[in-house]
Design a protein around this motif. Structure first.
Motif, mmCIF file in Angstrom:
data_model
loop_
_atom_site.group_PDB
_atom_site.id
_atom_site.type_symbol
_atom_site.label_atom_id
_atom_site.label_comp_id
_atom_site.label_asym_id
_atom_site.label_seq_id
_atom_site.Cartn_x
_atom_site.Cartn_y
_atom_site.Cartn_z
ATOM 1 N N TRP A 92 0.867 -1.156 -0.087
ATOM 2 C CA TRP A 92 -0.038 -0.096 0.079
ATOM 3 C C TRP A 92 0.789 1.326 -0.116
ATOM 4 C CZ3 TRP A 92 -3.918 0.774 4.641
ATOM 5 C CH2 TRP A 92 -4.500 2.008 4.312
ATOM 6 N N ARG A 93 0.333 2.176 -0.814
ATOM 7 C CA ARG A 93 1.309 3.426 -0.911
ATOM 8 C C ARG A 93 0.416 4.441 -1.055
ATOM 9 N NH1 ARG A 93 3.704 4.840 -6.737
ATOM 10 N NH2 ARG A 93 2.628 6.750 -6.526
ATOM 11 N N ASP A 94 0.427 5.751 -0.173
ATOM 12 C CA ASP A 94 -0.339 6.711 -0.114
ATOM 13 C C ASP A 94 0.555 8.083 -0.486
ATOM 14 O OD1 ASP A 94 -3.089 7.734 1.087
ATOM 15 O OD2 ASP A 94 -1.375 9.092 1.626
ATOM 16 N N ASP A 95 0.147 8.816 -1.348
ATOM 17 C CA ASP A 95 0.950 9.801 -1.639
ATOM 18 C C ASP A 95 0.494 11.491 -1.144
ATOM 19 O OD1 ASP A 95 2.308 8.059 -3.191
ATOM 20 O OD2 ASP A 95 1.492 9.080 -5.154
ATOM 21 N N ASP A 96 1.892 12.300 -1.130
ATOM 22 C CA ASP A 96 1.707 13.886 -0.835
ATOM 23 C C ASP A 96 1.465 13.999 0.763
ATOM 24 O OD1 ASP A 96 1.429 13.570 -3.700
ATOM 25 O OD2 ASP A 96 -0.739 14.148 -3.768
ATOM 26 N N ALA A 97 2.202 13.308 1.547
ATOM 27 C CA ALA A 97 2.205 13.820 2.811
ATOM 28 C C ALA A 97 3.166 14.787 2.979
ATOM 29 C CB ALA A 97 2.563 12.423 3.806
ATOM 30 N N ILE A 98 2.613 15.701 4.002
ATOM 31 C CA ILE A 98 3.591 16.793 4.441
ATOM 32 C C ILE A 98 3.628 16.994 5.906
ATOM 33 C CG2 ILE A 98 3.855 19.199 3.975
ATOM 34 C CD1 ILE A 98 2.258 19.158 1.387
ATOM 35 N N ALA A 99 2.464 16.870 6.652
ATOM 36 C CA ALA A 99 2.295 17.263 7.737
ATOM 37 C C ALA A 99 1.201 16.020 8.612
ATOM 38 C CB ALA A 99 2.208 18.489 8.246
ATOM 39 N N PRO A 100 1.257 16.180 9.888
ATOM 40 C CA PRO A 100 0.101 15.749 10.913
ATOM 41 C C PRO A 100 -1.064 16.215 10.289
ATOM 42 C CG PRO A 100 2.120 15.744 12.219
ATOM 43 C CD PRO A 100 2.432 16.564 10.832
ATOM 44 N N THR A 101 -2.121 15.352 10.152
ATOM 45 C CA THR A 101 -3.419 16.188 9.885
ATOM 46 C C THR A 101 -4.506 14.891 10.243
ATOM 47 O OG1 THR A 101 -3.672 14.927 7.672
ATOM 48 C CG2 THR A 101 -2.764 17.084 7.578
ATOM 49 N N PRO A 102 -5.849 15.484 10.507
ATOM 50 C CA PRO A 102 -6.853 14.434 10.756
ATOM 51 C C PRO A 102 -6.923 13.361 9.563
ATOM 52 C CG PRO A 102 -7.448 16.834 11.083
ATOM 53 C CD PRO A 102 -6.333 16.943 10.366
#
Length: 253
Positions: free
Chosen positions: A26-36
């Protein structure tokens, strides 16, 4: 309306009957910061028991992400700034053939260095080019920059994208990017994954490549979350082996 999962269920049954096992990642893209939304992603990963490879944008990442990232979210390098340099009218790309190779190499090198500083040994040497597009010239350069794996989209044609660089792609994206930007037609998605698994089982596709689910947590609506949850729960109950990117991989020759 509940989707008809019959095509996938029947194909998974054929895998069981033939004693086959699907490597799944599983790959999830475009993370930058902690978010809900990131919290929701982490909770889903924990629920289904499948780690997420979180493609982090190096030039925009907040140090807080490294401080709060749970161990079942595995950071990987997502280009440099997720900025398209493509000419008007062409498909978006940050690492496309229209840019000077030294500029792209410097950004790929700096992206790895920045995330290594933030995440340390938790970071596998895996490069994810934004928009899943990358010029062959920079692909061939990645091993010299410290990378051992690359991930784009669609089934790989060969195990190695370049000498010393394993290709580990993603294969199913539930978002209708060119239309509603919500969930694509569930029946089409189910048919797509069933056909892809059939191609593997019958020898038309590389059955050794980990099968990749691609998500984008920051833009999910309820329909996307619900389908992704149902899909992952179903797959995890099937004949699968979870795959995670090794920290010190040995590429295939």
């Amino acid at each position: 309306m509940t989707p008809d999962w019959t095509p996938l269920d029947q194909e998974l049954d054929r895998w069981r009957d033939q004693g086959l096992t699907l490597p799944l990642w599983w790959r999830d893209d475009d993370a930058i910061a902690p978010t809900p939304q990131l919290d929701q992603l982490a909770a889903l990963a924990a629920k289904v028991g499948l780690p997420v490879h979180l493609a982090v944008i190096p030039a925009r990442v907040s140090p807080a992400l490294a401080q709060e990232l749970p161990p079942h979210l595995i950071p990987v390098v997502h280009g440099w700034a997720h900025q398209s340099h493509a000419p008007a009218g062409e498909k978006k790309a940050e690492f496309g053939a229209h840019r000077p190779l030294p500029d792209m190499a410097a950004e790929a090198r700096d992206g790895l260095a920045r995330l290594q500083t933030l995440f340390g040994p938790a970071l596998p040497p895996l490069f994810v080019p934004p928009w899943n597009r990358i010029a062959p010239e920079i692909t061939a350069t990645l091993p010299a920059l410290g990378y051992r794996m690359i991930s784009t989209f669609t089934p790989r044609k060969t195990p190695l994208a370049a000498p010393g660089l394993s290709q580990i792609n993603t294969h199913l994206d539930p978002i209708d990017w060119r239309g509603s930007r919500s969930l694509a037609a569930p029946e089409r998605l189910i048919d797509q994954i069933a056909r892809q698994l059939t191609d593997r089982r019958e020898g038309r596709a590389d059955a050794d490549e980990p099968y990749g689910i691609l998500t984008h947590h920051l833009v999910h609506d309820a329909a996307i979350w619900d389908f992704t949850t149902a899909l992952l729960v179903r797959l995890m109950q099937g004949p699968i082996t979870p795959w995670t990117a090794p920290k010190d991989p040995e590429t295939e020759e």
